[in-house]
Design a protein around this motif. Structure first.
Motif, PDB file in Angstrom:
ATOM      1  N   ILE A  32       0.845  -1.189   0.000  1.00 25.10           N
ATOM      2  CA  ILE A  32       0.000   0.000   0.000  1.00 25.10           C
ATOM      3  C   ILE A  32       0.883   1.241   0.000  1.00 25.10           C
ATOM      4  O   ILE A  32       1.809   1.361   0.798  1.00 25.10           O
ATOM      5  N   GLN A  33       0.579   2.155  -0.918  1.00 27.50           N
ATOM      6  CA  GLN A  33       1.334   3.400  -1.054  1.00 27.50           C
ATOM      7  C   GLN A  33       0.402   4.587  -0.872  1.00 27.50           C
ATOM      8  O   GLN A  33      -0.819   4.437  -0.854  1.00 27.50           O
ATOM      9  N   ASN A  34       0.985   5.756  -0.799  1.00 28.60           N
ATOM     10  CA  ASN A  34       0.267   7.021  -0.697  1.00 28.60           C
ATOM     11  C   ASN A  34      -0.507   7.146   0.611  1.00 28.60           C
ATOM     12  O   ASN A  34      -1.597   7.707   0.656  1.00 28.60           O
ATOM     13  N   LEU A  35       0.078   6.609   1.677  1.00 29.82           N
ATOM     14  CA  LEU A  35      -0.536   6.765   2.988  1.00 29.82           C
ATOM     15  C   LEU A  35      -0.107   8.107   3.576  1.00 29.82           C
ATOM     16  O   LEU A  35       0.990   8.597   3.303  1.00 29.82           O
ATOM     17  N   LYS A  55       0.271   9.066  13.144  1.00 33.07           N
ATOM     18  CA  LYS A  55       1.185   8.264  13.956  1.00 33.07           C
ATOM     19  C   LYS A  55       1.127   6.808  13.523  1.00 33.07           C
ATOM     20  O   LYS A  55       0.069   6.283  13.169  1.00 33.07           O
ATOM     21  N   LEU A  56       2.273   6.165  13.572  1.00 29.12           N
ATOM     22  CA  LEU A  56       2.430   4.788  13.106  1.00 29.12           C
ATOM     23  C   LEU A  56       1.466   3.823  13.789  1.00 29.12           C
ATOM     24  O   LEU A  56       0.850   2.981  13.121  1.00 29.12           O
ATOM     25  N   ILE A  57       1.292   3.930  15.071  1.00 35.81           N
ATOM     26  CA  ILE A  57       0.414   3.015  15.802  1.00 35.81           C
ATOM     27  C   ILE A  57      -1.036   3.151  15.333  1.00 35.81           C
ATOM     28  O   ILE A  57      -1.765   2.171  15.196  1.00 35.81           O
ATOM     29  N   TYR A  58      -1.471   4.398  15.044  1.00 35.65           N
ATOM     30  CA  TYR A  58      -2.830   4.614  14.551  1.00 35.65           C
ATOM     31  C   TYR A  58      -2.992   4.119  13.118  1.00 35.65           C
ATOM     32  O   TYR A  58      -4.040   3.574  12.754  1.00 35.65           O
ATOM     33  N   MET A  59      -1.970   4.312  12.300  1.00 38.02           N
ATOM     34  CA  MET A  59      -2.032   3.854  10.910  1.00 38.02           C
ATOM     35  C   MET A  59      -2.150   2.326  10.855  1.00 38.02           C
ATOM     36  O   MET A  59      -2.970   1.789  10.112  1.00 38.02           O
ATOM     37  N   LYS A  60      -1.336   1.631  11.648  1.00 37.47           N
ATOM     38  CA  LYS A  60      -1.398   0.165  11.660  1.00 37.47           C
ATOM     39  C   LYS A  60      -2.762  -0.324  12.130  1.00 37.47           C
ATOM     40  O   LYS A  60      -3.348  -1.229  11.531  1.00 37.47           O
ATOM     41  N   ALA A  61      -3.282   0.292  13.187  1.00 32.53           N
ATOM     42  CA  ALA A  61      -4.590  -0.108  13.707  1.00 32.53           C
ATOM     43  C   ALA A  61      -5.698   0.165  12.685  1.00 32.53           C
ATOM     44  O   ALA A  61      -6.593  -0.665  12.492  1.00 32.53           O
ATOM     45  N   ALA A 112       4.368  -1.381   8.819  1.00 38.73           N
ATOM     46  CA  ALA A 112       4.552  -0.007   8.350  1.00 38.73           C
ATOM     47  C   ALA A 112       5.724   0.574   9.125  1.00 38.73           C
ATOM     48  O   ALA A 112       5.917   0.262  10.300  1.00 38.73           O
ATOM     49  N   HIS A 113       6.501   1.388   8.474  1.00 42.79           N
ATOM     50  CA  HIS A 113       7.665   2.016   9.105  1.00 42.79           C
ATOM     51  C   HIS A 113       7.585   3.522   8.930  1.00 42.79           C
ATOM     52  O   HIS A 113       6.927   4.020   8.019  1.00 42.79           O
ATOM     53  N   HIS A 114       8.303   4.230   9.789  1.00 44.03           N
ATOM     54  CA  HIS A 114       8.296   5.687   9.691  1.00 44.03           C
ATOM     55  C   HIS A 114       9.636   6.240   9.213  1.00 44.03           C
ATOM     56  O   HIS A 114       9.871   7.439   9.261  1.00 44.03           O
ATOM     57  N   ARG A 150       8.371   5.740   4.361  1.00 43.47           N
ATOM     58  CA  ARG A 150       7.296   6.624   4.798  1.00 43.47           C
ATOM     59  C   ARG A 150       6.138   6.593   3.796  1.00 43.47           C
ATOM     60  O   ARG A 150       6.344   6.641   2.595  1.00 43.47           O
ATOM     61  N   GLY A 151       4.919   6.513   4.324  1.00 40.99           N
ATOM     62  CA  GLY A 151       3.730   6.527   3.469  1.00 40.99           C
ATOM     63  C   GLY A 151       3.447   5.201   2.796  1.00 40.99           C
ATOM     64  O   GLY A 151       2.655   5.124   1.864  1.00 40.99           O
ATOM     65  N   GLN A 152       4.087   4.123   3.261  1.00 41.36           N
ATOM     66  CA  GLN A 152       3.911   2.796   2.671  1.00 41.36           C
ATOM     67  C   GLN A 152       3.637   1.778   3.763  1.00 41.36           C
ATOM     68  O   GLN A 152       4.051   1.958   4.900  1.00 41.36           O
ATOM     69  N   ALA A 153       2.962   0.689   3.398  1.00 42.54           N
ATOM     70  CA  ALA A 153       2.697  -0.379   4.357  1.00 42.54           C
ATOM     71  C   ALA A 153       2.472  -1.687   3.600  1.00 42.54           C
ATOM     72  O   ALA A 153       2.227  -1.695   2.389  1.00 42.54           O
TER      73      ALA A 153
END
Length: 141
Positions: free
Chosen positions: A62-65, A70-76, A93-95, A100-103
């Motif tokens: 997944i791109q364009n995130l 925050k990383l924890i909210y994005m993963k959840a 996902a990494h910061h 960045r912006g990918q998962a």
């Protein structure tokens, strides 16, 4: 039955089942040019190489995130969004600057990943439409 009269010198008489049909030169030229255009379009369609089907995988890339979330909210959020399609094994996902912006979201099987990709493609998450493709490498999840 009487012979049909010829109206103009540039028309053609065609007799079908005792009915007279008159075609003007303009009609014939127009039909011929439309046929040529259709043939050209068909040739162009044949010349285009078919795009190879993307090799499916259980993991979606997944791109364009939105990288301001925050990383924890994005993963959840990704986990909650994709669990509606089937069992989510892992969300990575990494910061760091490079990621960045990918998962990556890993599913239990390929069919689930295909369905999720089809349904969620371009879905606006935190104000940005996600770009989803199949991961090129297999997940270790």
């Amino acid at each position: 039955m009487a012979e049909p009269e010829t109206m103009a010198t540039n028309s053609h008489d065609i007799k079908l089942d005792e009915k007279d049909i008159k075609l003007d030169e303009d009609d014939i030229v127009r039909d011929a040019s439309e046929t040529k255009e259709n043939a050209k379009k068909e040739e162009e369609d044949e010349e285009k190489p078919e795009e190879p089907e993307e090799s499916a995988s259980e993991t979606l890339y997944i791109q364009n995130l939105n990288d301001k979330v925050k990383l924890i909210y994005m993963k959840a959020t990704l986990n909650n969004l994709f669990r509606h399609f089937g069992k989510v094994l892992d969300v990575v996902a990494h910061h760091n600057i490079r990621m960045r912006g990918q998962a990556f979201v890993s599913f239990a099987n390929i069919e689930t990943a295909k369905k999720a990709m089809k349904e969620v493609q371009k879905f606006p998450l935190y104000g940005k439409p996600m770009q989803i493709s199949f991961s090129k490498t297999r997940s270790e999840a």
